[in-house]
Design a protein around this motif. Structure first.
Motif, PDB file in Angstrom:
ATOM      1  N   VAL A 328      75.069  34.831  27.531  1.00  0.00           N
ATOM      2  CA  VAL A 328      74.145  33.745  27.872  1.00  0.00           C
ATOM      3  C   VAL A 328      73.999  32.867  26.626  1.00  0.00           C
ATOM      4  CG1 VAL A 328      71.878  33.170  28.820  1.00  0.00           C
ATOM      5  CG2 VAL A 328      72.963  35.345  29.409  1.00  0.00           C
ATOM      6  N   PHE A 329      74.953  31.967  26.434  1.00  0.00           N
ATOM      7  CA  PHE A 329      75.053  31.249  25.171  1.00  0.00           C
ATOM      8  C   PHE A 329      74.038  30.116  25.023  1.00  0.00           C
ATOM      9  CE2 PHE A 329      79.346  32.919  26.005  1.00  0.00           C
ATOM     10  CZ  PHE A 329      79.453  33.744  24.899  1.00  0.00           C
ATOM     11  N   ASP A 330      73.279  29.785  26.078  1.00  0.00           N
ATOM     12  CA  ASP A 330      72.300  28.707  25.952  1.00  0.00           C
ATOM     13  C   ASP A 330      70.933  29.202  25.470  1.00  0.00           C
ATOM     14  OD1 ASP A 330      71.710  30.152  28.189  1.00  0.00           O
ATOM     15  OD2 ASP A 330      71.241  28.416  29.463  1.00  0.00           O
ATOM     16  N   VAL A 357      78.949  28.443  18.580  1.00  0.00           N
ATOM     17  CA  VAL A 357      79.632  29.408  19.427  1.00  0.00           C
ATOM     18  C   VAL A 357      79.715  28.916  20.866  1.00  0.00           C
ATOM     19  CG1 VAL A 357      79.477  31.730  20.413  1.00  0.00           C
ATOM     20  CG2 VAL A 357      79.075  31.391  17.974  1.00  0.00           C
ATOM     21  N   GLU A 358      78.618  28.328  21.369  1.00  0.00           N
ATOM     22  CA  GLU A 358      78.616  27.846  22.750  1.00  0.00           C
ATOM     23  C   GLU A 358      79.659  26.758  22.953  1.00  0.00           C
ATOM     24  OE1 GLU A 358      75.427  26.269  26.122  1.00  0.00           O
ATOM     25  OE2 GLU A 358      74.877  26.316  23.997  1.00  0.00           O
ATOM     26  N   ARG A 359      79.745  25.826  21.992  1.00  0.00           N
ATOM     27  CA  ARG A 359      80.751  24.770  22.110  1.00  0.00           C
ATOM     28  C   ARG A 359      82.170  25.342  22.050  1.00  0.00           C
ATOM     29  NH1 ARG A 359      77.062  22.069  18.644  1.00  0.00           N
ATOM     30  NH2 ARG A 359      78.360  22.614  16.847  1.00  0.00           N
ATOM     31  N   SER A 360      82.367  26.304  21.138  1.00  0.00           N
ATOM     32  CA  SER A 360      83.700  26.903  21.003  1.00  0.00           C
ATOM     33  C   SER A 360      84.099  27.676  22.255  1.00  0.00           C
ATOM     34  CB  SER A 360      83.738  27.840  19.777  1.00  0.00           C
ATOM     35  OG  SER A 360      83.448  27.131  18.595  1.00  0.00           O
ATOM     36  N   ILE A 361      83.142  28.383  22.838  1.00  0.00           N
ATOM     37  CA  ILE A 361      83.434  29.147  24.053  1.00  0.00           C
ATOM     38  C   ILE A 361      83.808  28.209  25.195  1.00  0.00           C
ATOM     39  CG2 ILE A 361      82.416  30.610  25.836  1.00  0.00           C
ATOM     40  CD1 ILE A 361      83.187  32.129  23.355  1.00  0.00           C
ATOM     41  N   ASP A 362      83.088  27.097  25.305  1.00  0.00           N
ATOM     42  CA  ASP A 362      83.417  26.124  26.355  1.00  0.00           C
ATOM     43  C   ASP A 362      84.829  25.578  26.172  1.00  0.00           C
ATOM     44  OD1 ASP A 362      80.999  26.433  27.591  1.00  0.00           O
ATOM     45  OD2 ASP A 362      80.042  24.747  26.571  1.00  0.00           O
ATOM     46  N   GLN A 363      85.185  25.282  24.912  1.00  0.00           N
ATOM     47  CA  GLN A 363      86.527  24.763  24.646  1.00  0.00           C
ATOM     48  C   GLN A 363      87.596  25.806  24.967  1.00  0.00           C
ATOM     49  OE1 GLN A 363      86.332  23.545  20.556  1.00  0.00           O
ATOM     50  NE2 GLN A 363      85.015  21.757  20.979  1.00  0.00           N
TER      51      GLN A 363
END
Length: 588
Positions: A328-330, A357-363
């Motif tokens: 739950v990265f948010d 981390v959240e941005r990297s996971i989305d990418q």
């Protein structure tokens, strides 16, 4: 005003230097007590289970040998009656050959229902002959494999009588295979296979003692009268329990493991007094309590202060960290209530790190989706290129893949497994790239030589994909989708559960599409005719479980046919072609 963390820690540790000892000692008691008890229980459980597994494996091997021999006797055509066949020289020779190969068989017999037939082995004591006779009668009556425990005179060595009934195909007679196998239980517990069992007993399904490792008669009698054995006799199952064993006027707390020998219905009971089993637990608790009692009393006040100052914000940070670690990265750490500069800075940096981390996971997720789409597109293009070699099978791989995924879904397989089945089905005919075009595109029935060449395509496909690590899990469906449940398929003549489930699924889907599409050697038949054909071949060519899932998918409209031709009669079989499904729709 915020307090620096190092100042606060210094004050607390100075006030109570024994706080680390308190925590470690308390944790040691709580953790090691359960750990040591669990380890001792698991050791007894594992040892008993390993012993039973070894015994069951031996029995299964011997039963399988008897079943294989029995099927070999009744399967081929021969004499008019079973008794005449049992008098044949080749049957006697097979008995002697197996007895010579497995020299641990004391007795080895192949008998008709009237107890007539050849027998190899030594003379037996009356009680052993009686055990063999009882098991013979029970096997005929129940039509199941029967095991009997017996002691072989004059040494009273333990042995197991195995009786296997084999029903003659298409006839009313039953062949009975019997063998008497010695078992050295003492060697199992203390010899080459060390299972670590000091005290164990073997009981039958009625709770009667079959064998003892040598405990005194008082323990044997108490065990047979205990609730442990009574419960097993009532409902046979495996469990570990602490219970009270009554030895005359005394009661001894005991840790016991009961394991069901599923092959025979017997039970193995391994037990150990809890006084010796958990001795280390008691010693550890006493020593730890005595050495830390004073430290606990001195540090209690300071532990309450530390919990008040730090528990709430740290718990909040830990809870948020767990949520982020779970994906739950948010989630972010709240800044409220953080009383130290270090905790505030840590929470702020942690939140910035979570943003990154959240941005990297989305990418990464977007890149993975793109890579997967490219991979799947490449696979489908490759399969379409193979199908294009034969205009009659164009689109065949895609249809078989769709049918296979539907079957896998109705088998309850996981999503990732369904995807692997789909990929394997898309590539199942990739080996046709190695088959000559004149064979693939031939109008009419293949010659035996051409058919043998066509049968190479599963192996060729597996060899082509073997160097590709990403497709290694799909190779079983490619290599073995033409295997048959009864072992008459190709290329390796696998039988039953030896055929991977993926290959069994693709085999049904492949056959359905082949029957419902036009081929050089046949006109497309209706789906109803295809389903009827598959049902007829269930149990011989196809797995009943897979066919059942296929029928459910069909009834729910998940098996789609690219065309709906009028139902036609099955095509005539040309001279020299294979019987049953030949022209074989699963081949081309």
């Amino acid at each position: 005003m915020r307090v620096r963390l190092r100042h606060l820690l210094f004050a607390l540790l100075l006030a109570s230097s024994v706080l680390p000892v308190l925590f470690s000692s308390f944790h040691l008691i709580q953790t090691n007590r359960e750990t040591l008890k669990t380890q001792e229980t698991e050791l007894l459980t594992h040892s008993a289970q390993a012993f039973v597994d070894s015994l069951s494996q031996d029995l299964v091997v011997r039963r399988t040998e008897l079943e294989a021999l029995g099927r070999g006797i009744v399967a081929p055509p021969g004499a008019a009656s079973l008794e005449e066949r049992l008098r044949s020289d080749w049957v006697v020779d097979q008995l002697r050959a197996l007895a010579a190969e497995r020299q641990d068989f004391l007795v080895f017999s192949a008998l008709s229902q009237n107890r007539r037939g050849p027998s190899v082995g030594t003379d037996l004591a009356p009680q052993v002959r009686r055990a063999l006779s009882e098991s013979f009668d029970r096997a005929l009556r129940t039509e199941n494999v029967v095991y009997r425990f017996a002691a072989v005179s004059p040494t009273q060595e333990p042995a197991v009588a195995i009786t296997v009934p084999i029903e003659e195909p298409g006839g009313d007679e039953t062949l009975v295979l019997q063998a008497l196998v010695p078992f050295d239980f003492a060697a199992r517990s203390s010899g080459g296979e060390d299972f670590g069992l000091d005290d164990f007993f073997l009981v039958d399904s009625d709770g009667r003692l079959l064998w003892s490792s040598g405990s005194n008669p008082l323990i044997e009698s108490a065990l047979l009268e205990s609730e442990l054995v009574a419960d097993f006799a009532q409902i046979p199952f495996s469990y570990t329990r602490e219970y009270d064993l009554r030895l005359g006027e005394d009661v001894e707390a005991t840790l016991a493991r009961v394991v069901e020998v599923r092959e025979t219905g017997w039970g193995l009971v391994a037990h150990k007094p809890t006084a010796s089993a958990f001795k280390e637990v008691r010693e550890m608790i006493v020593n730890t309590v005595l050495s830390t009692l004073l430290a606990v009393m001195l540090a209690l006040f300071f532990a309450l202060i530390a919990a008040r100052w730090f528990s709430r914000p740290i718990q909040r940070m830990a809870a948020t960290s767990h949520e982020i670690a779970a994906g739950v990265f948010d989630r972010r750490v709240s800044m409220d209530g953080l009383v130290t500069a270090e905790l505030t800075d840590m929470a702020r940096d942690f939140n910035r790190m979570s943003d990154t981390v959240e941005r990297s996971i989305d990418q990464l997720r977007q890149a993975a989706e793109a890579n997967r789409a490219l991979f799947v597109s490449s696979i489908r293009a490759f399969a379409a290129a193979i199908d294009a070699k034969d205009p009659y099978t164009r689109g065949h791989s895609e249809r078989v893949a769709a049918h296979s995924r539907a079957i896998a879904r109705y088998l309850g397989l996981a999503k990732d497994v369904q995807e692997k089945v789909w990929l394997s089905a898309v590539l199942h005919d990739v080996g046709k790239i190695g088959v000559q075009d004149r064979v693939l595109q031939k109008q009419g029935v293949l010659t035996p030589e051409e058919f043998e060449q066509m049968k190479l395509h599963p192996s060729i496909g597996a060899d082509i994909l073997e160097p590709i690590a990403a497709l290694s899990e799909m190779i079983p469906g490619i290599r073995w989708h033409h295997e048959a449940w009864n072992g008459t398929g190709y290329p390796d003549r696998l039988q039953g559960d030896q055929i991977p489930l993926m290959a069994r699924i693709i085999g049904v889907a492949d056959t359905f599409d082949a029957i419902t599409t036009n081929r050089p050697y046949q006109t497309a038949s209706s789906p109803e005719y295809a389903i009827e054909t598959i049902q007829k071949l269930t149990g011989s060519k196809f797995d009943q479980t897979v066919v059942h899932a296929f029928l459910l998918a069909w009834k729910e409209g998940q098996i789609l046919v690219h065309s709906r031709p009028q139902a036609v009669a099955p095509p005539a079989v040309a001279q020299g072609a294979r019987p049953s499904l030949r022209p074989n729709p699963a081949v081309r």
